[in-house]
Scaffold this motif. Sequence first.
Motif, PDB file in Angstrom:
ATOM      1  N   HIS A  84       0.791  -1.239   0.009  1.00  0.00           N
ATOM      2  CA  HIS A  84       0.043  -0.035  -0.028  1.00  0.00           C
ATOM      3  C   HIS A  84       0.890   1.259  -0.166  1.00  0.00           C
ATOM      4  N   GLU A 394      -3.106   0.403  -4.298  1.00  0.00           N
ATOM      5  CA  GLU A 394      -3.746  -0.179  -3.075  1.00  0.00           C
ATOM      6  C   GLU A 394      -3.449  -1.871  -3.194  1.00  0.00           C
ATOM      7  N   PRO A 395      -3.639  -2.407  -2.262  1.00  0.00           N
ATOM      8  CA  PRO A 395      -3.496  -3.795  -2.039  1.00  0.00           C
ATOM      9  C   PRO A 395      -4.192  -4.632  -3.080  1.00  0.00           C
TER      10      PRO A 395
END
Length: 526
Positions: A84, A394-395
């Motif tokens: 992240h 983002e993950p």
Amino acid sequence: MNKSIVGTKTMVVSPHYLASMAGSQILQKGGNAFDAAVAVSACLAVVYPHMTSLGGDSFWLMYNAKDSKIRAYNASGRSGYKVHSGIYKGEASIPNRGVKSAITVPGMVDGWNALLQEYGRLSFAEVLEPAISYAVNGFPFTKDQHENTEKNIDILSKMPITSEIYTPNGSIPRIGERFVQKDLAQSLRYIAQEGRDGFYKGDIAQKIVSYLQSNGGYLTLEDFADHTGNWVTPLSTAYRDYTVYQVPPNSQGFTGLMTLNMLENYQLDQIPHGSFEYYHLLIESLKLSFRDRNQVLTDPDFSNIPIDRLISKSYAAELAQQIDMQHEQGVASGSMGSDTAYAAVVDQEGNAVSFIQSLYFEFGSAVVAGDTGILLQNRGSFFSLDPGHVNYLEPHKRTFHTLMPALACKDGKPSILYGTQGGEGQPQTQTAIITRMIDYGMDPQQAINEPRWVWGRTWGENTSDLKIENRVDVQTIELLKKAGHEVKVVTDFDGVMGHAQAIRIDEQGFLSGGVDPRGDGLAIGW
């Protein structure tokens, strides 16, 4: 090479002659186009290591003659679950090289498995055999690999394992010297024996993750075990008498369709090829496509991308009205990597595969994971750290991807398979090739050989100039400058234009193949 290679039954094109030969070998062994395509892909990961690797991604576009369907497979990886923006706190952007740039799971091996499971006739071991042979016994070090190694020697020499392989004893292998990759051969043998799970759940995943985590990286075993590619529905548009297909986002393929939709508003066959009007119109159409792409392209699971509107004919007509045939328009370009390998295969049953694979930058992250011999991609470094950016990190997310194999059908059957190396250059060269073939009647080799341009930035550059080859007419170049283009004249057959390949199937079923003289490719047909 001045003429296309012509075949009556089959055709293989790739940017390296040994990979093309491997595809031909698999076809002659009884494999189909899908088997041969995987063999070509695996060989490119061995003989073109500066451009592609088992540690990279791929996209596949294909026609299955049995059901007359066009399908696509997205074999690109996602960022790790623990990746992240916070882990890069204090940094302006994600590093371009090193373990902190290797943050997406490699998707290519999953793509091989998907094709073989769905359409293949041969086993993993059979299609990987040529690649294993080249890794074990070596192959002649190419001029292209030498030039790219020299270009990247600073970063390569700083990576302990990487430097031992690619710059042994601190020097670059000579052109023509035997280049052996024993660790990579062992990894390929393991995949041949264990299949897809050997890479994502077996020893290879263990070794990659162990190496990364020991050196400050972020990918985990869970990231590898949970990876899966996707069968996706291709995007398409009508252009003249053809239906042109591209893979959907997170690929930039839709830009190629947007551009053709705009060009349909013009009678290209009335515009002299190679003229100021020709270059200016194509460049300005592409810029408008890029403008929209830069605003919307990312993982469609994280963002609503208005694809139907973007590739609609009505929107294209609106955009075409914005083109000023006397002046260039100010559109910003992103900074993108350029390493890629495009190839295509058509077999005697009519099956066709158009595919492309990449590490993002030359040699990717420059990280070889332990004793796997596998270079890891740095594709995730293209994510943005700006929370307001559409491609925000983002993950478990796929990033904006430049890879875009193309396929054009006529009367429901494959007619043109085409693609090229180069990030920002892919839609540009594709547009040049397809219009030269459809609107100007060129064969694949001539379409590739004609002078090319590329607008925009590649990584490490600060300006969005228009690079154009010195083979273009001087008066045309002067008119482009007068129209406001920031022209930079480069050499004839300049490598910055990338390596394009194409296959055409005519109304009689004959196949013509063309490969880029800038690369080490070969078209094989019979």
